[in-house]
Structures are given as structure tokens and as C-alpha cells.
Write a protein that holds these residues in place. Structure first.
Motif, PDB file in Angstrom:
ATOM      1  N   UNK A 238       0.830  -1.211   0.000  1.00  0.00           N
ATOM      2  CA  UNK A 238       0.000   0.000   0.000  1.00  0.00           C
ATOM      3  C   UNK A 238       0.864   1.261   0.000  1.00  0.00           C
ATOM      4  N   UNK A 239       1.893   1.284   0.855  1.00  0.00           N
ATOM      5  CA  UNK A 239       2.774   2.449   0.905  1.00  0.00           C
ATOM      6  C   UNK A 239       3.491   2.650  -0.425  1.00  0.00           C
ATOM      7  N   UNK A 240       4.000   1.554  -0.987  1.00  0.00           N
ATOM      8  CA  UNK A 240       4.727   1.658  -2.253  1.00  0.00           C
ATOM      9  C   UNK A 240       3.816   2.168  -3.368  1.00  0.00           C
ATOM     10  N   UNK A 241       2.589   1.648  -3.441  1.00  0.00           N
ATOM     11  CA  UNK A 241       1.657   2.078  -4.490  1.00  0.00           C
ATOM     12  C   UNK A 241       1.314   3.555  -4.336  1.00  0.00           C
ATOM     13  N   UNK A 242       1.162   4.025  -3.105  1.00  0.00           N
ATOM     14  CA  UNK A 242       0.911   5.455  -2.897  1.00  0.00           C
ATOM     15  C   UNK A 242       2.079   6.285  -3.406  1.00  0.00           C
ATOM     16  N   UNK A 243       3.300   5.793  -3.152  1.00  0.00           N
ATOM     17  CA  UNK A 243       4.478   6.506  -3.642  1.00  0.00           C
ATOM     18  C   UNK A 243       4.543   6.543  -5.153  1.00  0.00           C
TER      19      UNK A 243
END
Length: 363
Positions: A238-243
Motif C-alpha cells: 500500500x505504501x509503495x503504491x501510494x508513492x
């Protein structure tokens, strides 16, 4: 970090290897001070604090019975709400659950066979090594201030994004491409991350799921590992996709129809979300590998009072340190003056560095 062994039958599997009649130390030398004895005991106890522990002891995890098994002891679940692991006790367990534990233990000890043969400790170690340092590094990067590091928010975001991508690289397939929901410009669609999450969450356990040789104890262990892996992957994906959507990923880039981060406030909001996510994840995992002195104990203890070498007034004798948990010390006979001190030193102890040679830090 330590455990105890209770032997009920010394005649079962034990034999005398050495039996020496040693005179008391006081008959040969002056009795050492209590501080020296306590420090020596603590030092020897630290030898096996880290993997693989004491190699002479091999736990049979195929017969594990855990008080953290919520289906076995449901009465303990509400008692542990909002408690740190240090505070968990068996006090309050229901009579029915206690009897259930006894019966489960008796069944585990008498079951035939030796389980599936899977070396669970190695699997624990693989997962811990894969994520522990990187998650800790991500938390450090997110909590470092611009004043301390002289990095801008964008630079910090890209550093965190790089660590997330490195962690997920084995699972980012070619077809995983970010997209925007058609007909609703600006709405982010995260469905493209589903296969990445799936491969990340199951990579270490898929080969075990179909095994028919797992004991009930091993099924419990497998469930715990799968749940842990899923939560780690859920948060990191989730964090990576937001980035990616914020244009922080140098490889995938940013969908053309997705607006770039246009203000420091927007990036600050992203950093705050990430801090919250990674903080909650690390608190939930609560791995013992993170129980350590911060900063790490150096090879020398720089603390006062110091010893000045005669004739060399500027040279200070400084001695080696070791890291320990305060609750390893015997309880002081003096009652703490305040509840806050009690909470800090006894209930939620923090590791700290102490001296290994005189003058000692404990009495």
C-alpha cells in the motif's frame, strides 16, 4: 528473551557428565561484591539472547501449545486488550480454558510421529531477516527531521520509496502498471497491486499449505506466519503504491493522468500517513530483534566518574559495555517514589548499556 526449563524426571534421558566438588570461592579468595556477581550473571545470560539461541536446546515445535492461541484460551483475549506484551499474564484464565490447555498438552505429548519435518525456526529466521532491518530503516528515514538530515521532503520520500521497492522487487510482475479509474479522473485504482500482494504474502508458505503431515501445533504456527506475512505485505504494498501515484518511484514513474505532488503540504500528508502505517506495523509485530540499546553500546563506556591515569591527566580509562533489559536486575528494596518511575523501569523496561568491569552500574 529468555526462558526456563522444568524437568519433572531426571532419570528420563539425562546422565551425569561431570561431578566436581569445588570449594566455596570464599575459602580461596575474598567474596566478590554483589555488583560483580550480578553483572557476571547478566553477562553470561546474554550469550544466547540472539539467534540461534542455545544450540544445545532444540524445541519440538510440532508439539507447541501456546497461550496466544485464541481458539484455545479465548478468556485471555479481552484481558490483554490495550496491554503491552510485557504485561501479559495467565491471571484471569477461565477454568474451562485451563482444562482445555491441559488436555491439549497431554494430546500433543502423546501423539505419534515427529510432524512434517519442516524446520520452522529457519522459516521464522528467513522472514525476520528479510524485513526487520528494512522496516526499521524505513521508520528511521520517516522520523528523521529535515533539520537533522538536510534532506527535503521529496528526497526523503524517494529514499523511502526505494526501500519499499527493493523489498517488493521479487513480486513486482511486468503486468503491474498503475492506472486511473476511467470516467473519474484523479481517482486512483489500486487493483493492479493485487498480484504483487498475493505473491508477497504467500511466497514463503505456499509450499507448506498443501502438506498433509502438519500437526495441529504446526497448523497454528503456519497460520501465525501467514497472517504476519500478509500484514507486512499489505502495509508495504500500500505504501509503495501510494508513492508510485505521487511520482516518487523512478522506475514505474507516474500515470500521465495522475496529478503530481504540487505542494509541500501534500507530500507532508503522505509522510504522516507513512509514519502512522509503519509505526503501527512495527508495534504490532513487536519482534524481539528490535529489543536493543539505542544507540548501540560501543566497545567502550564513556561515562563518569572517570579514572585518570597518573601522569596523563587527559587520558581516560574507559571500559566495555553490554546491553541489558532493566528488569533482569533483582528488584530494588526501595519502592519507587512515583507510578511513572514504576511504569518506566518495571512495567515497560527499556534496554540500556551498563559497564562490564568495575566500577559497576548496579549494587
Amino acid at each position: 528473551m529468555d526462558f526456563e526449563i522444568m524437568l519433572c524426571d531426571f532419570s528420563d534421558g539425562l546422565q551425569v557428565v561431570s561431578k566436581l566438588n569445588l570449594p566455596p570461592s570464599m575459602d580461596r579468595l575474598p567474596e566478590p561484591p554483589t555488583s560483580q556477581l550480578l553483572t557476571t550473571v547478566l553477562e553470561s545470560g546474554l550469550w544466547h539472547n540472539y539467534y540461534p539461541g542455545d544450540p544445545r536446546i532444540e524445541l519440538d515445535l510440532s508439539r507447541l501449545v501456546s497461550f496466544y492461541d485464541t481458539s484455545l484460551v479465548p478468556s485471555l483475549v479481552p484481558l490483554r486488550q490495550h496491554q503491552h506484551r510485557h504485561e501479559h499474564r495467565l491471571e484471569g484464565i477461565s477454568p474451562a480454558d485451563a482444562q482445555n490447555v491441559r488436555e491439549t498438552l497431554a494430546t500433543a505429548l502423546t501423539q505419534p510421529g515427529s510432524g512434517s519435518g519442516i524446520h520452522w525456526r529457519s522459516l521464522f529466521r528467513i522472514i525476520t531477516l528479510r524485513y526487520a532491518d528494512r522496516l526499521e530503516l524505513i521508520r528511521y528515514l520517516l522520523n528523521s527531521t529535515e533539520l537533522e538530515t538536510h534532506r527535503s521532503l521529496t528526497e526523503t520520500g524517494k529514499l523511502v520509496q526505494k526501500q519499499l521497492r527493493i523489498s517488493l522487487t521479487p513480486y513486482i510482475i511486468n503486468g503491474a502498471v498503475p492506472s486511473i479509474v476511467e470516467g473519474d479522473a484523479g481517482t486512483r485504482n489500486y487493483s493492479w497491486t493485487a498480484p504483487i500482494f498475493k505473491y508477497c504474502a504467500t511466497a514463503h508458505t505456499d509450499f507448506i499449505v498443501s502438506s498433509s503431515k502438519l500437526t495441529p501445533s504446526e497448523q497454528l504456527i503456519l497460520t501465525a506466519i501467514r497472517d504476519t506475512n500478509k500484514e507486512i505485505c499489505r502495509v508495504t504494498v500500500k505504501m509503495w503504491a501510494e508513492g508510485v501515484y505521487e511520482g516518487l518511484d523512478p522506475i514505474l514513474g507516474q500515470p500521465s493522468s495522475s496529478p503530481p505532488v504540487s505542494s509541500p503540504e501534500a507530500l507532508e500528508n503522505l509522510m504522516n500517513r507513512w509514519r502512522g502505517e509503519i509505526g503501527r506495523l512495527l508495534r504490532w509485530l513487536d519482534w524481539s530483534i528490535w529489543i536493543k540499546c539505542r544507540p548501540a553500546c560501543g566497545p567502550e563506556a564513556r561515562r563518569y566518574p572517570v579514572v585518570i591515569v597518573p601522569g596523563e591527566p587527559h587520558r581516560v580509562l574507559i571500559f566495555q559495555q553490554m546491553c541489558h533489559l532493566p528488569w533482569a536486575f533483582p528488584v530494588s528494596p526501595q519502592v519507587p517514589e512515583s507510578i511513572s518511575q514504576l511504569d518506566k523501569e518495571w512495567v515497560t523496561p527499556e534496554p540500556k548499556c551498563i559497564r562490564r568491569v568495575a566500577p559497576y552500574d548496579i549494587d
